[in-house]
Design an enzyme around this catalytic site. Structure first.
Site, PDB file in Angstrom:
ATOM      1  N   ASP A   1       1.721  -3.893  -5.785  1.00  0.00           N
ATOM      2  CA  ASP A   1       2.747  -4.943  -5.895  1.00  0.00           C
ATOM      3  C   ASP A   1       4.172  -4.485  -5.597  1.00  0.00           C
ATOM      4  O   ASP A   1       5.117  -5.253  -5.785  1.00  0.00           O
ATOM      5  CB  ASP A   1       2.730  -5.630  -7.278  1.00  0.00           C
ATOM      6  CG  ASP A   1       1.616  -6.664  -7.370  1.00  0.00           C
ATOM      7  OD1 ASP A   1       1.062  -7.026  -6.307  1.00  0.00           O
ATOM      8  OD2 ASP A   1       1.304  -7.102  -8.490  1.00  0.00           O
TER       9      ASP A   1
ATOM     10  N   HIS B   1      -5.528   0.852  -5.306  1.00  0.00           N
ATOM     11  CA  HIS B   1      -5.343   2.266  -5.586  1.00  0.00           C
ATOM     12  C   HIS B   1      -6.606   3.070  -5.243  1.00  0.00           C
ATOM     13  O   HIS B   1      -6.529   4.125  -4.627  1.00  0.00           O
ATOM     14  CB  HIS B   1      -4.997   2.418  -7.069  1.00  0.00           C
ATOM     15  CG  HIS B   1      -4.797   3.834  -7.489  1.00  0.00           C
ATOM     16  ND1 HIS B   1      -3.829   4.640  -6.920  1.00  0.00           N
ATOM     17  CD2 HIS B   1      -5.441   4.585  -8.402  1.00  0.00           C
ATOM     18  CE1 HIS B   1      -3.891   5.832  -7.488  1.00  0.00           C
ATOM     19  NE2 HIS B   1      -4.862   5.820  -8.386  1.00  0.00           N
TER      20      HIS B   1
ATOM     21  N   LYS C   1       3.918  -3.028  -0.237  1.00  0.00           N
ATOM     22  CA  LYS C   1       3.392  -2.283   0.924  1.00  0.00           C
ATOM     23  C   LYS C   1       2.938  -3.223   2.046  1.00  0.00           C
ATOM     24  O   LYS C   1       3.256  -3.012   3.215  1.00  0.00           O
ATOM     25  CB  LYS C   1       2.207  -1.397   0.501  1.00  0.00           C
ATOM     26  CG  LYS C   1       2.552  -0.357  -0.550  1.00  0.00           C
ATOM     27  CD  LYS C   1       1.350   0.451  -0.971  1.00  0.00           C
ATOM     28  CE  LYS C   1       0.298  -0.343  -1.714  1.00  0.00           C
ATOM     29  NZ  LYS C   1       0.762  -0.856  -3.036  1.00  0.00           N
ATOM     30  N   THR C   2       2.181  -4.238   1.663  1.00  0.00           N
ATOM     31  CA  THR C   2       1.633  -5.132   2.687  1.00  0.00           C
ATOM     32  C   THR C   2       2.727  -6.012   3.287  1.00  0.00           C
ATOM     33  O   THR C   2       2.770  -6.221   4.505  1.00  0.00           O
ATOM     34  CB  THR C   2       0.501  -5.982   2.077  1.00  0.00           C
ATOM     35  OG1 THR C   2      -0.468  -5.083   1.526  1.00  0.00           O
ATOM     36  CG2 THR C   2      -0.173  -6.858   3.129  1.00  0.00           C
TER      37      THR C   2
HETATM   38  P1  GDP Z   1       1.482  -4.362  -2.324  1.00  0.00           P
HETATM   39  O1  GDP Z   1       0.499  -4.540  -3.433  1.00  0.00           O
HETATM   40  O2  GDP Z   1       2.270  -3.095  -2.505  1.00  0.00           O
HETATM   41  O3  GDP Z   1       0.892  -4.481  -0.951  1.00  0.00           O
HETATM   42  O4  GDP Z   1       2.587  -5.538  -2.485  1.00  0.00           O
HETATM   43  P2  GDP Z   1       2.711  -6.922  -1.710  1.00  0.00           P
HETATM   44  O5  GDP Z   1       3.235  -6.719  -0.333  1.00  0.00           O
HETATM   45  O6  GDP Z   1       1.445  -7.677  -1.847  1.00  0.00           O
HETATM   46  O7  GDP Z   1       3.871  -7.620  -2.545  1.00  0.00           O
HETATM   47  C1  GDP Z   1       3.756  -7.863  -3.936  1.00  0.00           C
HETATM   48  C2  GDP Z   1       4.708  -8.958  -4.376  1.00  0.00           C
HETATM   49  O8  GDP Z   1       6.054  -8.531  -4.194  1.00  0.00           O
HETATM   50  C3  GDP Z   1       4.555 -10.247  -3.570  1.00  0.00           C
HETATM   51  O9  GDP Z   1       4.719 -11.333  -4.425  1.00  0.00           O
HETATM   52  C4  GDP Z   1       5.694 -10.168  -2.575  1.00  0.00           C
HETATM   53  O10 GDP Z   1       6.136 -11.410  -2.129  1.00  0.00           O
HETATM   54  C5  GDP Z   1       6.769  -9.458  -3.373  1.00  0.00           C
HETATM   55  N1  GDP Z   1       7.668  -8.708  -2.488  1.00  0.00           N
HETATM   56  C6  GDP Z   1       7.304  -7.854  -1.505  1.00  0.00           C
HETATM   57  N2  GDP Z   1       8.377  -7.359  -0.868  1.00  0.00           N
HETATM   58  C7  GDP Z   1       9.450  -7.919  -1.474  1.00  0.00           C
HETATM   59  C8  GDP Z   1      10.873  -7.819  -1.265  1.00  0.00           C
HETATM   60  O11 GDP Z   1      11.351  -7.098  -0.395  1.00  0.00           O
HETATM   61  N3  GDP Z   1      11.672  -8.525  -2.104  1.00  0.00           N
HETATM   62  C9  GDP Z   1      11.175  -9.326  -3.070  1.00  0.00           C
HETATM   63  N4  GDP Z   1      12.056  -9.980  -3.826  1.00  0.00           N
HETATM   64  N5  GDP Z   1       9.856  -9.453  -3.301  1.00  0.00           N
HETATM   65  C10 GDP Z   1       8.998  -8.770  -2.514  1.00  0.00           C
HETATM   66 MG    MG Z   2      -1.090  -4.696  -0.394  1.00  0.00          MG
END
Ligand code: GDP
Ligand code: MG
Length: 388
Positions: free
Chosen positions: A21, A84, A24-25
């Site tokens: 969260d 993870h 990354k994606t």
């Molecule tokens: P991952 O699990 O690392 O791949 O994370 P995700 O890309 O799925 O993002 C997790 C959450 O964080 C989602 O609700 C995204 O919309 C939010 N998010 C991701 N990048 C940003 C950002 O740059 N700013 C904000 N405010 N939220 C973000």
């Molecule tokens: Mg992801």
């Protein structure tokens, strides 16, 4: 007809790492969006990355998205994984073979357990360069972000990454995806940092060809295809190769990278290799395709092994001769017997010499790195010292 792959720039394998969260994606999608605007990528939306097909073989299921893009100076294959466990499996089995990594840290949350674990894992598997994307900078206040940056630099330094020199770029994956020019510019700055900070690796293109098999597919009417990253050497269409596992020889009848045909694949390339007359069920993840006669499968070897401390996620109790964990060598996952010789016990946090007897033959050589896992977690990392 498909357009052939033209090798005009050095190719590198990179990937996003970091706590769930932290973005990354979203960042991966944003990179493809920004680069698509100057012809360096096909825009890949979030949903296409996160729903990458599962690679299931030998009981290891890995969710992994491979995305291709180009900056002004380089061609990249970028991996992103949802969970993870996918990182652990992919990194310890060497499937990712990352030349560098983008560590994504949410400026809102700072370092979380998986942030630290991925840095440790990167160190263990030989990823030498990490660029930090301090994400969600759109939502975090400046002072908090400064603190998180200090914290990340310290974490990198603790793991031998030279945290003072590592580029830390404040980004908003979400902002860039939304087309905000300020945040698109920060994605460009992040890519510039990757271009300049992660060196072009020296590839072992002169060594005999070797490809650890990650996945096996069937193309109707054409035959069996194996995919993976070329570990060393080069291979051309028409070359004779050994397939170690079924221990047979065949001929390469096709080569592709990201759907584009190529005549020659070399160390570092992510490729699909079409093999003449090989039955689909003869080859599996963990097998190796190599220049005939260049590798000898074996099952007994001596090794130096570091047993992770309990704080690093390792065991809480010592191991003794007779210990039987799983060994991850390249993409293979094999059970093995441990013999500690004269030293009766090895404790978490110690580096020890051991003799290993694997449950089946795999291509072995001194210097080969491996991970030791039990009950779904990494408990050790080692190097083969001598094949017996
Ligand atoms: P991952 O699990 O690392 O791949 O994370 P995700 O890309 O799925 O993002 C997790 C959450 O964080 C989602 O609700 C995204 O919309 C939010 N998010 C991701 N990048 C940003 C950002 O740059 N700013 C904000 N405010 N939220 C973000
Ligand atoms: Mg992801």
């Amino acid at each position: 007809p498909k357009t052939a792959y033209v090798r005009t720039k050095p190719h590198l394998n990179i990937g996003t790492m970091g706590h769930v969260d932290h973005g990354k994606t979203t960042l991966t999608a944003a990179i493809t969006k920004v680069l698509s605007e100057r012809g360096g990528a096909v825009y890949t939306p979030f949903g296409r990355i996160d729903r990458a097909p599962e690679e299931a073989a030998r009981g290891i299921t890995i969710n992994i998205a491979h995305i291709e893009y180009e900056t002004g100076t380089r061609h990249y294959a970028h991996v992103d994984m949802p969970g993870h466990a996918d990182y652990i499996k992919n990194m310890v089995t060497g499937a990712a073979q990352l030349d560098g990594a983008i560590l994504v840290v949410s400026a809102l949350d700072g370092i979380m357990p998986q942030t630290a674990e991925h840095v440790l894992l990167a160190r263990q598997v030989g990823v030498d360069h990490i660029v930090v994307a301090l994400n969600k900078a759109d939502a975090a206040d400046g002072e908090l972000t400064d603190l998180v940056e200090l914290e990340v630099r310290e974490l990198l330094t603790r793991h031998g990454y030279g945290g003072d020199a590592a580029p830390v770029v404040r980004v908003s994956g979400l902002g860039a995806l939304g087309g905000d020019p300020r945040w698109s510019a920060q994605i460009e700055a992040l890519l510039d940092a990757v271009d300049t900070y992660v060196p072009t690796p020296v590839r072992y293109t002169d060594a005999p060809f070797l490809l650890p098999v990650e996945n096996v597919l069937t193309i109707t009417g054409r035959g069996t295809v194996v995919t993976g990253a070329v570990e060393r050497g080069t291979v051309r269409v028409g070359d004779r190769v050994a397939v170690l596992g079924p221990d047979t020889e065949t001929v390469v009848t096709g080569l592709e990278t990201f759907g584009k045909p190529m005549d020659l694949a070399q160390a570092g390339d992510n490729v699909a290799v079409l093999l003449r007359g090989l039955p689909r069920d003869a080859v599996r993840r963990g097998h190796v395709v190599a220049e005939p006669g260049s590798v000898v499968p074996g099952r007994r070897f001596t090794a130096r092994v570091y047993l992770l401390s309990a704080a690093e996620g390792g065991r809480t109790t010592p191991v003794a001769t007779g210990y039987r964990p799983q060994f991850y060598l390249r993409t293979a996952d094999v059970v093995g017997d441990v013999d500690l010789g004269a030293s009766a016990l090895a404790r978490p946090g110690e580096t020890v010499a051991m003799t290993v007897g694997l449950g089946r033959d795999v291509p072995l050589e001194s210097g080969l790195g491996f991970a030791i896992r039990e009950g779904g977690r990494t408990v050790g990392a080692g190097t083969v010292t001598e094949v017996l």
